[in-house]
Write a protein that holds these residues in place. Structure first.
Motif, mmCIF file in Angstrom:
data_model
loop_
_atom_site.group_PDB
_atom_site.id
_atom_site.type_symbol
_atom_site.label_atom_id
_atom_site.label_comp_id
_atom_site.label_asym_id
_atom_site.label_seq_id
_atom_site.Cartn_x
_atom_site.Cartn_y
_atom_site.Cartn_z
ATOM 1 N N UNK A 25 31.631 49.837 -16.818
ATOM 2 C CA UNK A 25 30.937 48.984 -17.789
ATOM 3 C C UNK A 25 30.462 47.687 -17.134
ATOM 4 N N UNK A 26 31.304 47.097 -16.307
ATOM 5 C CA UNK A 26 30.914 45.874 -15.605
ATOM 6 C C UNK A 26 29.744 46.130 -14.661
ATOM 7 N N UNK A 31 23.547 45.923 -13.689
ATOM 8 C CA UNK A 31 22.282 46.603 -13.453
ATOM 9 C C UNK A 31 21.314 46.529 -14.617
ATOM 10 N N UNK A 32 21.796 46.153 -15.782
ATOM 11 C CA UNK A 32 20.924 46.102 -16.954
ATOM 12 C C UNK A 32 19.957 44.930 -16.852
ATOM 13 N N UNK A 33 18.992 44.932 -17.734
ATOM 14 C CA UNK A 33 17.958 43.896 -17.723
ATOM 15 C C UNK A 33 18.354 42.648 -18.500
ATOM 16 N N UNK A 46 33.420 39.520 -9.227
ATOM 17 C CA UNK A 46 34.809 39.381 -8.774
ATOM 18 C C UNK A 46 35.677 40.522 -9.288
ATOM 19 N N UNK A 47 35.466 40.930 -10.548
ATOM 20 C CA UNK A 47 36.238 42.048 -11.082
ATOM 21 C C UNK A 47 35.957 43.320 -10.291
ATOM 22 N N UNK A 48 34.688 43.573 -10.006
ATOM 23 C CA UNK A 48 34.341 44.776 -9.247
ATOM 24 C C UNK A 48 34.907 44.728 -7.831
#
Length: 130
Positions: A25-26, A31-33, A46-48
């Motif tokens: 989800x992160x 990648x979303x607009x 940072x989470x990724x």
């Protein structure tokens, strides 16, 4: 102590699997607009990074290598910020049992487990990886 490090690697794999949907989800939100603030972008990145580092720490702890312990030490701030706890799977108990006292006890128990892991990691580091 060798098996303790492998147990820690197993905990990292469990944590990796349980947080896979959140990491996806992160990643999708990056990648979303949609427009992200700098703080949102920074926290998601940072989470990724913390989630991906679980892969490497699990591998390095399963071997076992000194770098696995160093990676765990580097992960510790991210684990505390994003609640990426090794014993976080214990919180799944709330889906089975719906007692109010259980929900009040679980979070301190999970944090205590993480602190125990930190203590044993330092002990392993002192004894085997001087």
């Amino acid at each position: 102590m060798l098996w303790t490090q492998r147990f820690f690697a197993l905990l990292d794999v469990i944590c990796l699997i349980l947080l896979a949907q959140q990491a996806y989800t992160q990643y999708q939100s990056l990648l979303s607009n949609e427009v992200l603030t700098s703080l949102e972008f920074f926290s998601r990145t940072l989470f990724l990074l913390g989630w991906f580092s679980l892969i490497f720490s699990a591998i390095l702890l399963a071997i076992p290598k000194k770098a696995g312990l160093w990676l765990y030490y580097a992960q510790l701030p991210l684990r505390l910020i994003f609640f990426i706890f090794s014993f976080g799977f214990i919180s799944l108990l709330t889906y089975i049992v719906n007692w109010q006292i259980i929900t009040n006890i679980l979070m301190p128990l999970i944090v205590f487990g993480e602190l125990l892991r930190l203590y044993y990691s330092v002990q392993i580091h002192k004894v085997y990886h001087k």
